[in-house]
Design a protein around this motif. Structure first.
Motif, short mmCIF file in Angstrom:
data_model
loop_
_atom_site.label_atom_id
_atom_site.label_comp_id
_atom_site.label_asym_id
_atom_site.label_seq_id
_atom_site.Cartn_x
_atom_site.Cartn_y
_atom_site.Cartn_z
N LEU A 26 -2.94 5.51 -0.31
CA LEU A 26 -1.99 4.79 -1.16
C LEU A 26 -0.79 4.30 -0.36
O LEU A 26 -0.34 3.16 -0.52
CB LEU A 26 -1.51 5.70 -2.30
N LEU A 27 -0.28 5.16 0.52
CA LEU A 27 0.87 4.74 1.32
C LEU A 27 0.50 3.61 2.26
O LEU A 27 1.28 2.67 2.46
CB LEU A 27 1.41 5.93 2.12
N GLY A 29 -1.79 1.34 1.84
CA GLY A 29 -1.89 0.12 1.05
C GLY A 29 -0.53 -0.42 0.69
O GLY A 29 -0.27 -1.62 0.75
N LEU A 30 0.37 0.50 0.31
CA LEU A 30 1.71 0.07 -0.09
C LEU A 30 2.46 -0.56 1.09
O LEU A 30 3.09 -1.62 0.95
CB LEU A 30 2.50 1.28 -0.62
N VAL A 33 1.09 -4.07 1.70
CA VAL A 33 1.51 -5.05 0.68
C VAL A 33 3.00 -5.38 0.83
O VAL A 33 3.40 -6.55 0.85
CB VAL A 33 1.21 -4.52 -0.74
N LEU B 80 2.24 10.67 -6.14
CA LEU B 80 0.88 10.10 -6.09
C LEU B 80 0.62 9.22 -7.32
O LEU B 80 0.03 8.15 -7.21
CB LEU B 80 -0.16 11.21 -6.03
N LEU B 83 2.46 5.90 -7.07
CA LEU B 83 1.77 4.99 -6.16
C LEU B 83 0.48 4.47 -6.80
O LEU B 83 0.11 3.32 -6.62
CB LEU B 83 1.45 5.72 -4.85
N ARG B 84 -0.22 5.35 -7.55
CA ARG B 84 -1.46 4.94 -8.19
C ARG B 84 -1.20 3.90 -9.27
O ARG B 84 -2.02 3.01 -9.50
CB ARG B 84 -2.15 6.18 -8.78
N ILE B 86 0.70 1.50 -9.06
CA ILE B 86 0.82 0.18 -8.44
C ILE B 86 -0.56 -0.45 -8.26
O ILE B 86 -0.77 -1.62 -8.56
CB ILE B 86 1.51 0.31 -7.06
N PHE B 87 -1.49 0.34 -7.77
CA PHE B 87 -2.81 -0.21 -7.42
C PHE B 87 -3.85 -0.06 -8.53
O PHE B 87 -4.88 -0.71 -8.50
CB PHE B 87 -3.33 0.49 -6.16
#
Lengths: 314, 158
Positions: A26-27, A29-30, A33, B80, B83-84, B86-87
């Motif tokens: 996740l990090l 990807g962040l 982006v 977590l 962040l989740r 967002i995607f």
């Protein structure tokens, strides 16, 4: 129907992915982006900078100045800046500005350029400077940022950062505040290229001030290289001056000497060739005695000094 | 020292995430151990969602049994989940939270039924709600409450 008491063999309601692996994905990807959007917004800000009128810039500067703690305009510093401006050619973009120099009570060794022609000099920097040439160099460097409108570029990217974090995490989210604050503090500084360009501007407009100041501070750097303190003027010098002054000046001298021009009225002293030789010999001797473990860039700087002074003495 | 003072917010944030991860993982593992042990102990007591039960014996006693639990999410899992959001995709960090809450609520209900001497719990239902000062207003999950309830039946001997 017969009831058979038994527990399920596995728990299919909970994923088996390790949380740290999920965090890494996740990090990653962040960061990708945000970096992409940040780059695009930065490019857009760069394109828009040349179109922003000075009057609007002044308004933005007033907002920025309001957030600086305990800043007040200093007449002496403003007069010194005006003395530098006299030397500028008539078509210089800096003539569009009405400059004001403010003195901030903070102990940090720094000076900042705010939109609209405001330069804030920190009291910590004033304590460290030893001559008017040094102060003139600092002001010339900040004027370089105004000439290239670096402060607006930084502001544009900063607004981009706020925009991204607000979209991602919401307007009043603590995460948004944290991300914006972290990235903005990073973004509030100028890049190495911007700093070098600001030095180059000062070098082209006030070569005498830059040369004398640069030579003086190079000596200080060599003698104090083993006892440099974070946040000191020596560090300020190393990051902002050495990179450009050493390369810029040496190339300039090697190519045929300083440009002809009126010496700045701010120069109160000059180093004769003889004094310079003696001073350099003493500094080199001190340096050889030091136990400092040279890092790669410092090593390069030190090896570059003889070439620099050879060209100066020529 | 200057670095710490200048980046205090970031350091506090990272510290909270680290504490959240360590403490949250420890608490979760311990809770799952407890759940598995108690589920094994109570496996003989059937719980069904059906309104009736095939056994034709006469019901001697019937009564409401329930178990509720409130479980909070740790800072790391909350990060977590943010962040989740967002995607998109499965919010895996909340899965174990909800799973633990559901199983714990059922276990507490079964424990109550066992104390009453019930042979079975029928018509079992579950409700879930968020508990947090700002949970509904800001769409944040602070803690979740799960309540499981049903009808405990004690059959007449013979």
């Amino acid at each position: 129907m017969k009831f058979t008491a038994r527990l399920p063999q596995e728990n299919h309601n909970v994923s088996s992915t390790h949380p740290l692996i999920e965090l890494a994905w996740l990090l990653g990807g962040l960061v990708f982006v945000v970096g992409l959007v940040f780059l695009v917004l930065g490019l857009l800000a760069d394109l828009a900078v040349s179109r922003i009128p000075v009057s609007l810039e002044k308004r933005l500067g007033d907002i920025g100045l309001g957030s600086m703690p305990a800043s007040e305009e200093n007449g002496d510093l403003t007069r010194r800046l005006e003395e530098l401006l006299v030397c500028l050619p008539d078509d210089s973009p800096l003539h569009q500005y009405t400059f004001h120099v403010y003195l901030s009570g903070q102990s940090e060794v720094n000076a900042v350029a705010l939109p609209g022609g405001v330069i804030v000099v920190y009291r910590g920097l004033l304590k460290e400077v030893e001559s008017e040439n040094e102060l003139a160099m600092v002001l010339a460097h900040e004027l370089g940022h105004f000439a290239h409108r670096d402060h607006l570029r930084g502001l544009g990217r900063g607004l981009g950062v706020v925009f991204i974090s607000t979209v991602l995490f919401g307007q009043d989210s603590s995460t948004s505040d944290l991300v914006a604050k972290t990235l903005l503090s990073y973004q509030s500084g100028y890049s190495k290229e911007q700093e070098e360009a600001a030095d180059q501007f000062g070098l082209e407009c006030w070569p005498d001030v830059m040369v004398m100041w640069g030579a003086r501070r190079i000596s200080l750097f060599v003698s104090s290289v083993s006892r440099a303190r974070a946040g000191s003027l020596t560090c300020w010098l190393r990051t902002r001056i050495l990179r450009s002054v050493l390369t810029g000046l040496t190339l300039r001298y090697a190519a045929g000497g300083m440009r002809s021009g009126q010496p700045s009225p701010l120069i109160r002293c000059s180093l004769t060739t003889r004094r310079l030789k003696r001073w350099w010999a003493a500094e080199l001797s001190d340096y050889k005695k030091s136990r400092f473990q040279m890092t790669a860039d410092r090593c390069g700087t030190v090896f570059f000094l003889p070439a620099f002074f050879a060209s100066v003495l020529r | 020292m200057d670095f710490i003072l200048q980046n205090l917010d970031l350091i506090v944030f990272l510290l909270l995430v680290a504490i959240g991860y360590c403490a949250g993982s420890f608490a979760e593992k311990r809770h799952y151990r407890s759940i598995r042990r108690r589920e094994q102990e109570l496996v003989h007591l059937p719980v069904v969602t059906a309104a009736g039960w095939g056994d034709q014996r006469e019901v001697g006693e019937a009564g409401l049994v329930y178990g509720s639990v409130v479980i909070s999410i740790d800072y790391f899992k909350r990060l977590l989940a943010i962040l989740r959001n967002i995607f998109g995709g499965r919010v895996k960090s909340y899965e174990s939270l909800v799973d633990r809450a559901r199983r714990e609520a059922v276990l507490r209900m079964k424990e109550q039924a066992q104390k009453k001497g019930a042979d079975i719990v029928i018509n079992m239902r579950m409700e879930t709600s968020m508990i947090s000062g700002r949970a509904n207003r800001k769409r944040k999950v602070g803690s979740i409450e799960v309540i499981a309830y049903g009808t405990a039946l004690k059959q007449r001997n013979g």
